[in-house]
Scaffold this active site. Structure first.
Site, PDB file in Angstrom:
ATOM      1  N   PHE A 150     -47.157 -41.152 -79.580  1.00 11.96           N
ATOM      2  CA  PHE A 150     -47.976 -39.971 -79.900  1.00 11.96           C
ATOM      3  C   PHE A 150     -49.105 -39.741 -78.903  1.00 11.96           C
ATOM      4  CE2 PHE A 150     -46.089 -41.380 -83.911  1.00 11.96           C
ATOM      5  CZ  PHE A 150     -45.475 -40.202 -84.330  1.00 11.96           C
ATOM      6  N   CYS A 261     -43.814 -31.794 -73.577  1.00 10.97           N
ATOM      7  CA  CYS A 261     -43.409 -32.162 -74.939  1.00 10.97           C
ATOM      8  C   CYS A 261     -43.209 -30.974 -75.879  1.00 10.97           C
ATOM      9  CB  CYS A 261     -44.430 -33.130 -75.526  1.00 10.97           C
ATOM     10  SG  CYS A 261     -44.380 -34.716 -74.677  1.00 10.97           S
TER      11      CYS A 261
HETATM   12  P1  NAD Z   1     -41.263 -39.009 -67.213  1.00 10.93           P
HETATM   13  O1  NAD Z   1     -40.261 -38.033 -66.716  1.00 10.93           O
HETATM   14  O2  NAD Z   1     -42.671 -38.950 -66.731  1.00 10.93           O
HETATM   15  O3  NAD Z   1     -40.732 -40.497 -66.940  1.00 10.93           O
HETATM   16  C1  NAD Z   1     -39.436 -40.930 -67.209  1.00 10.93           C
HETATM   17  C2  NAD Z   1     -39.084 -41.994 -66.179  1.00 10.93           C
HETATM   18  O4  NAD Z   1     -37.813 -42.590 -66.517  1.00 10.93           O
HETATM   19  C3  NAD Z   1     -38.927 -41.454 -64.753  1.00 10.93           C
HETATM   20  O5  NAD Z   1     -39.806 -42.146 -63.887  1.00 10.93           O
HETATM   21  C4  NAD Z   1     -37.450 -41.712 -64.423  1.00 10.93           C
HETATM   22  O6  NAD Z   1     -37.251 -42.028 -63.048  1.00 10.93           O
HETATM   23  C5  NAD Z   1     -37.145 -42.888 -65.312  1.00 10.93           C
HETATM   24  N1  NAD Z   1     -35.706 -43.075 -65.593  1.00 10.93           N
HETATM   25  C6  NAD Z   1     -34.808 -42.127 -65.977  1.00 10.93           C
HETATM   26  N2  NAD Z   1     -33.594 -42.701 -66.136  1.00 10.93           N
HETATM   27  C7  NAD Z   1     -33.736 -44.017 -65.876  1.00 10.93           C
HETATM   28  C8  NAD Z   1     -32.846 -45.120 -65.876  1.00 10.93           C
HETATM   29  N3  NAD Z   1     -31.542 -44.968 -66.189  1.00 10.93           N
HETATM   30  N4  NAD Z   1     -33.338 -46.346 -65.544  1.00 10.93           N
HETATM   31  C9  NAD Z   1     -34.624 -46.508 -65.220  1.00 10.93           C
HETATM   32  N5  NAD Z   1     -35.536 -45.484 -65.201  1.00 10.93           N
HETATM   33  C10 NAD Z   1     -35.077 -44.266 -65.521  1.00 10.93           C
HETATM   34  O7  NAD Z   1     -41.220 -38.882 -68.804  1.00 10.93           O
HETATM   35  P2  NAD Z   1     -42.419 -39.106 -69.847  1.00 10.93           P
HETATM   36  O8  NAD Z   1     -43.324 -37.933 -69.842  1.00 10.93           O
HETATM   37  O9  NAD Z   1     -42.983 -40.473 -69.676  1.00 10.93           O
HETATM   38  O10 NAD Z   1     -41.593 -39.044 -71.214  1.00 10.93           O
HETATM   39  C11 NAD Z   1     -40.686 -40.066 -71.601  1.00 10.93           C
HETATM   40  C12 NAD Z   1     -40.287 -39.830 -73.039  1.00 10.93           C
HETATM   41  O11 NAD Z   1     -41.426 -39.944 -73.878  1.00 10.93           O
HETATM   42  C13 NAD Z   1     -39.710 -38.440 -73.318  1.00 10.93           C
HETATM   43  O12 NAD Z   1     -38.723 -38.535 -74.306  1.00 10.93           O
HETATM   44  C14 NAD Z   1     -40.901 -37.666 -73.834  1.00 10.93           C
HETATM   45  O13 NAD Z   1     -40.536 -36.609 -74.670  1.00 10.93           O
HETATM   46  C15 NAD Z   1     -41.623 -38.740 -74.616  1.00 10.93           C
HETATM   47  N6  NAD Z   1     -43.071 -38.518 -74.762  1.00 10.93           N
HETATM   48  C16 NAD Z   1     -43.802 -38.038 -73.722  1.00 10.93           C
HETATM   49  C17 NAD Z   1     -45.173 -37.861 -73.874  1.00 10.93           C
HETATM   50  C18 NAD Z   1     -46.008 -37.295 -72.732  1.00 10.93           C
HETATM   51  O14 NAD Z   1     -47.151 -36.906 -72.999  1.00 10.93           O
HETATM   52  N7  NAD Z   1     -45.515 -37.224 -71.518  1.00 10.93           N
HETATM   53  C19 NAD Z   1     -45.804 -38.193 -75.083  1.00 10.93           C
HETATM   54  C20 NAD Z   1     -45.030 -38.706 -76.113  1.00 10.93           C
HETATM   55  C21 NAD Z   1     -43.654 -38.869 -75.948  1.00 10.93           C
END
Ligand code: NAD
Length: 437
Positions: A150, A261
């Site tokens: 969150f 998000c």
């Molecule tokens: P992001 O795109 O910043 O990071 C995801 C990372 O995963 C990338 O660096 C990518 O290279 C890596 N990745 C993808 N496939 C991979 C694999 N097979 N092996 C290793 N690494 C791999 O995403 P984020 O913003 O951190 O969001 C991640 C999740 O968390 C999403 O589902 C998002 O909805 C959720 N989320 C995000 C937030 C936010 O504020 N950004 C808050 C809560 C939940």
């Protein structure tokens, strides 16, 4: 505890750093070699206040390491977090290909019991899919836990270190015990760890984000009606928000919600509804109100300058979807720039941290300046798009001198209409009426 966090983006990196900070040994994994190389050099690939110092400290203490080798990270870990992206697919549903790929990587590498924790935002039923992927590959026992995140970008570290609540979806006693121990340092002040089954945990994340998006779209509609009806949304907001059943948070109208998000989670929840043959009518409206709101300031600019904006320059303060982040995903500024440029306008922008990301995204349509006042030089009007603190109390005299015409499109209601009248500006707001110079 020994942890692996797979996916080193906004969520994975913050979680990795946070868990290391409470004494765990954490290996952060990403498939992006550039990202891992940066982290190994001690550089932080994203902007998040407070992240760099905490990251450096935990690296130096040897509790935090980085690799592209998922298998090695999984083999040494007791708990494996999945924190990869779940971007929207063609039809708006969450694309689970990254989550599934990581599940298979975990299955291939497992050499004993593992707790696999899904931190990515995923639709109801995904924990079962992750489990199916893993057990199809390995005979080692596994518990898949749903632990939605969150945190808010811009305040991610403090949100992670002091969460309002921790939601844990599992029916396994063994996994519940592991998760309770892991999160105990984060809830010492008594904030709850709420246990439930996987499906409820997965739904909780979407319901929470959908509710927040609903508040924003609702307030944007109230604001637009205020403009038409001669009411001041700022007063209305205060009058509403003092009712404890409503609360005063998240009632600010503006240029629409964006970021990585809300837009995708609202869409994904609508898809889930459709899959159950249960269309989510409120979210349908939330989404379409938001799409319309993103071009509100462009419509106000057209009302002021006319349909053809060629030859006009707009200074734009703020690009990211909110302050304290460089995340430009789904930022309303993207739509606004597109609308203004398509009518012939030129944009000169300033954002304290998002300009490098925006440069790649907005191509040649925008010029950038290193200082907000430089962006104003010779511009016809100012658009305020992101509510950075530094924009709240600017030098209005300097703004007036720099602009060709003293016009401000205040997409975040940062300035008091009365003060703008005294300063001789034409001031467009979101639901607070228009002051004319
Ligand atoms: P992001 O795109 O910043 O990071 C995801 C990372 O995963 C990338 O660096 C990518 O290279 C890596 N990745 C993808 N496939 C991979 C694999 N097979 N092996 C290793 N690494 C791999 O995403 P984020 O913003 O951190 O969001 C991640 C999740 O968390 C999403 O589902 C998002 O909805 C959720 N989320 C995000 C937030 C936010 O504020 N950004 C808050 C809560 C939940």
């Amino acid at each position: 505890m020994k942890l692996a966090v797979i996916g080193t983006g906004y969520v994975g990196l913050v979680a990795g750093v946070g868990f290391a900070d409470s004494g765990n040994d954490v290996v952060c994994v990403d498939q992006d070699q550039n990202k891992i190389d940066m982290l190994l050099r001690g550089e932080v690939p994203i902007y998040e206040p407070g992240l760099n110092t905490r990251l450096a400290r935990n690296r130096e203490d040897g509790r935090l390491t980085f690799t592209t080798d998922t298998a090695a990270a999984v083999r040494q870990a007791e708990v494996v977090f999945i924190a990869v992206g779940t971007p929207p697919g063609e039809d708006g549903s969450a694309d689970l290909s990254h989550v599934r790929a990581v599940a298979r990587d975990i299955g291939r590498a497992m050499n004993g019991y593992r707790v696999v924790v899904n931190k990515s935002t995923v639709p109801v039923g995904t924990a079962e899919k992750v489990r199916d992927e893993i057990v199809a590959i390995t005979d080692h026992p596994v518990d898949v836990v749903s632990n939605p995140e969150f945190l808010k970008e811009g305040a991610a570290i403090s949100d992670f270190m002091k969460p309002d609540r921790v939601v844990i979806g599992t029916t396994s006693e063994r996994a519940r015990k592991v998760m309770s121990e892991l999160y105990a340092p984060f809830v010492r002040t008594g904030n709850p760890i709420i246990f439930m089954n996987n499906r409820s945990a997965e739904m909780t994340k979407y319901a929470a984000n959908a509710m927040l998006a609903t508040r924003i779209s609702f307030m944007n509609e109230v604001a637009n009606l205020c403009d038409l009806a001669g009411a001041d949304v700022n007063k209305v907001r205060l009058g509403m928000g003092t009712d404890p059943r409503i609360g005063n948070k998240f009632l600010f109208p503006g240029v629409g919600y964006g970021g990585s998000c809300f837009p995708k989670d609202v869409q994904a929840m609508m898809r889930t509804g459709a899959e159950y043959d249960f269309p989510l009518q409120i979210l349908d409206a939330v989404h379409s109100v938001n799409e319309h709101q993103k071009s509100l300031m462009a419509r106000k600019a057209v009302a002021h300058f006319g349909d053809d904006l060629s030859g006009l320059t707009f200074a734009m303060w703020g690009l990211a979807f909110k302050p304290n982040t460089d995340d430009m995903r789904e930022a309303p500024a993207i739509i606004l720039v597109r609308e203004l440029v398509s009518r012939g306008a030129k944009i000169v922008a300033y954002d304290p941290v998002a300009m490098p990301v925006a440069r790649d995204l907005l191509s040649g349509n925008v010029e950038y300046r290193d200082n907000p006042y430089e962006a104003l030089e010779g511009a016809d009007a100012l658009l305020v798009i992101t509510e950075w603190n530094r924009f709240r109390n600017p030098d209005f005299e300097r703004i007036r001198r720099a602009l060709k015409e003293p016009v401000i499109f205040d997409g975040r209601n940062l300035y008091e209409p009365e003060r703008m009248r005294e300063n001789g500006f034409t001031h467009y707001t979101v639901g607070r009426g228009t002051v004319r110079a």
